[in-house]
Design a protein around this motif. Structure first.
Motif, PDB file in Angstrom:
ATOM      1  N   ALA A 209       0.819  -1.214   0.000  1.00  0.00           N
ATOM      2  CA  ALA A 209       0.000   0.000   0.000  1.00  0.00           C
ATOM      3  C   ALA A 209       0.855   1.268   0.000  1.00  0.00           C
ATOM      4  O   ALA A 209       0.607   2.175  -0.809  1.00  0.00           O
ATOM      5  N   ARG A 212       2.269   1.866  -3.415  1.00  0.00           N
ATOM      6  CA  ARG A 212       1.269   2.416  -4.333  1.00  0.00           C
ATOM      7  C   ARG A 212       1.079   3.912  -4.094  1.00  0.00           C
ATOM      8  O   ARG A 212       0.965   4.705  -5.032  1.00  0.00           O
ATOM      9  N   GLU A 213       1.020   4.288  -2.821  1.00  0.00           N
ATOM     10  CA  GLU A 213       0.810   5.694  -2.478  1.00  0.00           C
ATOM     11  C   GLU A 213       1.963   6.562  -2.964  1.00  0.00           C
ATOM     12  O   GLU A 213       1.757   7.678  -3.440  1.00  0.00           O
ATOM     13  N   PRO A 217      -0.121   3.237  -9.022  1.00  0.00           N
ATOM     14  CA  PRO A 217      -0.853   1.957  -8.945  1.00  0.00           C
ATOM     15  C   PRO A 217      -0.255   0.830  -9.772  1.00  0.00           C
ATOM     16  O   PRO A 217      -1.004   0.013 -10.335  1.00  0.00           O
ATOM     17  N   ASP A 220       0.833  -4.202  -6.513  1.00  0.00           N
ATOM     18  CA  ASP A 220      -0.296  -4.906  -5.915  1.00  0.00           C
ATOM     19  C   ASP A 220       0.199  -5.798  -4.779  1.00  0.00           C
ATOM     20  O   ASP A 220       1.336  -6.281  -4.802  1.00  0.00           O
ATOM     21  N   ARG A 221      -0.663  -6.047  -3.819  1.00  0.00           N
ATOM     22  CA  ARG A 221      -0.371  -7.007  -2.751  1.00  0.00           C
ATOM     23  C   ARG A 221      -0.789  -8.388  -3.245  1.00  0.00           C
ATOM     24  O   ARG A 221      -1.943  -8.605  -3.600  1.00  0.00           O
TER      25      ARG A 221
END
Length: 306
Positions: A209, A212-213, A217, A220-221
């Motif tokens: 996460a 991504r921030e 994007p 992914d987890r």
């Protein structure tokens, strides 16, 4: 990053392919497409060979010649400069080449794998401070993603003794105790990573996460199942999409022919050792993010979807 070293074998392969040109000697010869892949022992290289086999078996006017490379960063330079016609690359690395390359499709998901010795003291990324860590081969996508991973975990890359050995050499170095950890971006399992014995993968799921921030994007987890490697527990890690890219001047019909292979022969393009990796799902082939589709590829997808 400074100039990328290319082994003599890779240099000779590139020179031979460059002299051959994109098409054969006569108009009746099949088009020969050079595909920058990756290291022998990794999924890029395996996927490229399977795609070449699928082209040879199912088309009369297309041949694909894999070119062994260090990975994403080298591949992107080669395709952007026109030294090859197509290339495989991680989506986060490809984002830096927007406008210079086009996409043929999103082909599968790479899994970040941070391997340490099972009997060692390293249990999380912050334990890498002061350690000897192999962040992918010079010219690989892991070299870029690895520094992002360290920074996201709060580790200054300057506080880590970073090395950039090829995968097989790094795996042996981990076994021998010459390094403390290695990062690899690839499929699960990766054959070359079965060398370190005993080996343990660190859980990187909590960093997905914030990655991504911070970086967008493209991360992914994802889950790596138990026993993906002998005796390894289930862990979560970070997935990064792989893109099949092309030069802008690749003919539209050639781009479409490659897309047809991806769509209609997907089952033949999954390396036999693959487990838990997302391969060639029709719902995601066009999900190439910031890299636009090649016009010939876009037309082929429109025909496929109706």
């Amino acid at each position: 990053m400074s100039g990328l070293p290319i082994s003599r074998r890779r240099l000779l392969a590139l020179a031979a392919l460059a002299s051959a040109g994109v098409v054969g000697c006569t108009t009746n010869d099949p088009a020969t497409i050079r595909l920058a892949s990756g290291e022998d022992g990794g999924f890029y290289f395996a996927f490229a060979r399977l795609l070449a086999t699928a082209a040879a078996r199912n088309t009369d006017d297309l041949r694909i010649e894999p070119v062994e490379t260090a990975g994403s960063q080298q591949n992107l330079r080669l395709v952007a400069d026109g030294a090859v016609d197509t290339a495989l690359a991680l989506a986060d690395s490809a984002s830096d080449f927007g406008g210079r390359v086009l996409a043929l499709g999103r082909v599968y998901e790479n899994y970040l794998q941070l391997a340490v010795r099972a009997d060692g003291p390293i249990t999380q990324v912050t334990d890498l401070r002061g350690r000897r860590v192999n962040l992918g081969a010079e010219g690989s996508g892991a070299a870029v993603t690895g520094e992002r991973l360290l920074r996201t975990a709060g580790v200054d890359p300057a506080d880590v003794a970073v090395e950039h050995r090829p995968l097989r050499e790094a795996a042996q170095a981990l076994t021998d105790g010459a390094i403390d950890a290695l990062l690899w971006a690839g499929g699960v399992p990766t054959a070359a990573l079965t060398v370190p014995d005993p080996m343990r993968l660190l859980d990187l799921g909590a960093l997905a996460a914030p990655m991504r921030e911070e970086y967008g994007p493209v991360y992914d987890r994802v889950a790596i199942p138990a026993d993906a490697y002998p005796g390894s527990p289930a862990v979560h890690t970070i997935g990064v999409a792989n893109l099949l890219l092309a030069t802008a001047d690749l003919p539209d019909d050639t781009a479409a022919a490659i897309v047809d292979l991806l769509v209609h022969h997907a089952d033949a393009l999954v390396p036999a050792e693959a487990a838990g990796a997302q391969f060639l799902d029709g719902r995601f082939l066009i999900g190439t993010g910031t890299i636009p589709l090649h016009p010939g590829a876009a037309a082929a997808y429109r025909r496929w979807h109706g």
